[in-house]
Write an enzyme that holds these catalytic residues in place. Structure first.
Site: not given
Ligand code: MOS
Length: 751
Positions: A245, A476, A644, A714, A717
């Site tokens: 995404g 993910t 991990p 998280g 990102e």
């Molecule tokens: Mo991410 S750019 O917060 O889907």
């Protein structure tokens, strides 16, 4: 936090959905082929600004297999749904309904749709639609669009025009060392391997099912329900797997509404997949930025006296988006008595800019972390040392504590693993054979975000548990992480837990964005587990055969895998299975909710922020200066790591996307038409295997239990942040040439 002696959380597990993916059994939105399915193909505007003045669909309507041709003249009028992410609604960044009038605001905008029996017939018919345009010269840059300049006060509730101390005076003051430069980042486009796609199916006049490639099933549900004026519960969004995404699938884009409108017109299910090339125009992208950074520091000690960081970016006429480069980086990175950042947005005739992995942080860290390297060079100070002398012990603007921060460890571990001590600080001083070798580093950062979610747990008599929430796995590893968290929170072995997501029928979850899903949904799972243990406790205290009979239920909780009881009293415990068998229960359900803190609660507590360090080595042939990134060491403090194996993959993926940002990715627009010309994976270069030689992620830090019961922030990102700066800094070290505008292509390194 766990009563599980061998806690599933913190261990490496392969993806629970891995087998489904490698065998092709995992179904993505465009793969749902319903009975009677019709296919749609969108016509995109060849002009970037103007009006449609005439429409001729006669040839298209006569083409084989055609079911309908939609233009602004015959598309049903739909309500303009509102974006309400904060209120648990959906996200619209482009806010105009497709085909709602004859106005063209950007190149590639959907202007018509052909619906036919097959995809090929729809595409053929789309090419027979004749639209006449009155074109006007488009604005493509900020300079083209005087008078559209905006300075928004806030972005998603955060102030983005901020001044602390007297930056101007500190920059003017005599003495000290200064850097005052401008950086540029280009338009970048998300390229998930699965393009966006929608299959829309009206099962009754007021009931709709959508198979939609989205990061936000509940958001799409809210937007579609409002647009078509049907109750929310009549709209089902199904999306069990997402092929990446990066933010492109967070908002609801026009194609989703267009597919639903077409299905209503032809009264059949309609599939509308975006082509790779339309992903470059109607599905968001990262705005280009111009960032002016000024730093002043003491010439002797390198202590920052001032940071100024001004960003200019672009939005479209059909919505509003600001890339908060300063607010996400200069706001949190370094201690300084004076910090100032601002953001300016211009409106141009290009597709709507939007969220793309680390919006703000990714381009923001390129500018600030390049400027810090320039400052280190000017001070003749080691770049790691410069960051250590300016280490922010508290939030530098808000003067609040961090929940946890282990950035010093990240610098230290990174420097060791990378071999930073071998670096000769002199540019062009290191070689391997004929190749120039450069070493660069940068700081990475991303906030710990939490949104809202509910979770439901169903414990069965056989001791297995199913967890549910309308969250997402974008590739993910979320299925796996939520299975681990469910197993740990309930107290069952990993193989007895399963997690369901990707369906709007499930309990609410916010967008899978802001790297927030693990923290948010994981917290809701923990709350649901507590409720489940309370239900088991309530059965036990009333059960004459239970060792817990007659006890105060408040004293009872999970004491061992599969057992509730009184902590510290081994005699007083009872097994899930035994309890349920005696009570004659096949299953037991419990719900849990997590709501993020209010603004006041949030401001009274610590700041949740992840940090890390990126170390990069490049090799450059001085005659043909292509940059090869030979090694990356990426060290992150993201609190407790749930898995991990999958977390390393997340950081690796972020770093690789950062290499693309640094070296190759750029959406180039044709000045004449305003359309992107790099709109396939041959012309828009994302890194391929041959570009990625060695990326080694490591984690440091401690669980952040103030953040949530798992102690996890998280990992989605942060991996991309700092990478482009670390590459640019390594390129400077190798060549003596400072490249301030991305991507760092060979032409910029030729003298
Ligand atoms: Mo991410 S750019 O917060 O889907």
């Amino acid at each position: 936090m766990s009563a599980n002696p061998v806690s599933p959380v913190g261990q490496s597990f392969s993806r629970v959905d891995g087998r489904l993916k490698v065998t092709g059994a995992a179904k993505y939105a465009a793969e749902f082929n319903l009975l009677g399915l019709a296919h749609a193909y969108a016509v995109e505007s060849p002009i970037s600004k103007g009006k449609i003045t005439a429409v001729d669909v006669s040839a298209a309507e006569r083409a084989p297999g055609v079911l309908a041709i939609l233009t602004h003249l015959n598309t049903p009028k739909l309500k303009e749904a509102t974006s309400d992410m904060a209120g648990g609604g959906g996200i619209r960044v482009e806010e105009r309904n497709p085909l709602s009038d004859n106005v063209v605001s950007y190149g590639g905008q959907h202007v018509a749709l052909a619906v036919a029996e097959t995809f090929e017939q729809a595409r053929h018919a789309a090419r027979l639609i004749r639209l006449t345009y009155a074109a006007e010269p488009p604005a493509l840059t900020g300079e083209d669009a005087p008078g559209t300049r905006k300075q928004p006060k806030e972005n998603n509730g955060d102030p983005i025009q901020v001044k602390k101390g007297d930056v101007a005076a500190a920059l003017r003051a005599a003495g000290g060392t200064r850097v005052d430069v401008t950086y540029g980042t280009p338009t970048e486009t998300h390229n998930p391997i699965e393009p966006a796609a929608t299959v829309a199916h009206w099962t009754a006049d007021d009931r709709l099912v959508l198979f939609d490639a989205t990061q936000y099933v509940k958001g799409t549900q809210a937007i579609v329900a409002e647009t078509f004026n049907v109750p929310k519960e009549n709209v089902r969004i199904i999306n069990p797997f997402v092929g990446g995404g990066f933010g492109a699938k967070g908002p609801t884009w026009p194609h989703t509404l267009l597919a639903a409108a077409a299905a209503r017109v032809v009264r059949r299910p309609v599939k509308l997949p975006l082509t790779r090339s339309s992903m470059f125009t109607t599905c968001g992208h990262r705005t280009p930025t111009v960032q002016h950074v000024a730093l002043a520091a003491g010439a002797e000690d390198g202590r920052l006296r001032a940071i100024r960081h001004d960003t200019e970016c672009l939005t479209s006429p059909l919505g509003f988006f600001v890339e908060s480069c300063g607010a996400t980086t200069s706001n949190v990175l370094y201690d300084s008595p004076a910090i100032e950042f601002g953001h300016v947005v211009h409106t141009v005739n290009k597709g709507q800019s939007s969220f793309m992995r680390a919006p703000g942080e990714a381009p923001g860290t390129f500018a600030v972390e390049s400027a810090m390297d320039e400052l280190a060079v000017a001070l003749r100070m080691d770049p790691v040392q410069l960051r250590l002398v300016n280490y922010a012990e508290r939030h530098p603007v808000q003067d609040r504590p961090w929940s946890t921060k282990f950035l010093r460890d990240a610098y230290r571990v990174g420097a060791e693993k990378f071999g930073w001590a071998r670096r000769n600080p002199e540019p062009r001083s290191m070689r391997e054979g004929n190749l120039l070798v450069g070493m660069g580093m940068a700081t990475a950062t991303y906030p710990g975000y939490k949104l809202a979610a509910n979770a439901r747990l169903r414990l069965s008599a056989d001791g297995s548990v199913v967890g549910q929430s309308a969250t997402h796995d974008l590739g993910t590893g979320a299925y796996t992480a939520f299975t681990q968290i469910t197993a740990e929170a309930v107290g069952v072995p990993m193989e007895m837990a399963r997690f369901e997501l990707g369906n709007s029928d499930l309990p609410y979850s916010a967008v899978a964005g802001g790297s927030s899903s693990t923290a948010t949904v994981g917290h809701a799972i923990h709350n649901a587990a507590k409720a489940l243990h309370a239900k088991l406790g309530a059965l036990a205290v009333l059960d004459p055969a239970s060792p817990l009979r007659g006890l105060n239920p408040q004293t009872i909780g999970l004491v061992a895998p599969g057992r509730i009881g009184v902590k510290g009293d081994a005699a007083k415990s009872d097994g899930f299975k035994e309890l349920m068998a005696r009570a004659g229960k096949d299953s037991l359900e419990a719900d849990g909710a997590f709501m993020p803190a209010t603004k006041n609660e949030h401001d009274a507590g610590p700041t949740f922020q992840s940090f890390g360090a990126q170390f990069v080595e490049v090799r450059i042939d001085p005659d043909l200066p292509r940059v090869q990134v030979s090694r990356v060491v990426s060290v992150m403090d993201c609190g407790r790591i749930i898995n991990p194996k999958t977390a390393r993959s997340q950081i690796m993926g972020g770093v690789i996307m950062g290499l693309g940002m640094a070296l190759t990715e750029e959406t180039v627009y044709d000045r004449a038409t305003g359309l992107p010309v790099t709109r396939n994976l041959a012309d828009y270069h994302v890194p391929v295997n041959a570009d990625v030689i060695s990326v080694e992620p490591f984690f440091v830090g401690e669980p952040d239990h103030e953040f949530n019961p798992m102690g996890a922030r998280g990992v989605g990102e942060i991996g991309i942040t700092g990478v482009a700066a670390a590459v640019a800094n390594a390129v400077f070290h190798a060549t003596g040439k400072r490249v301030r505008d991305l991507p760092i292509t060979p032409d910029k390194l030729l003298v």
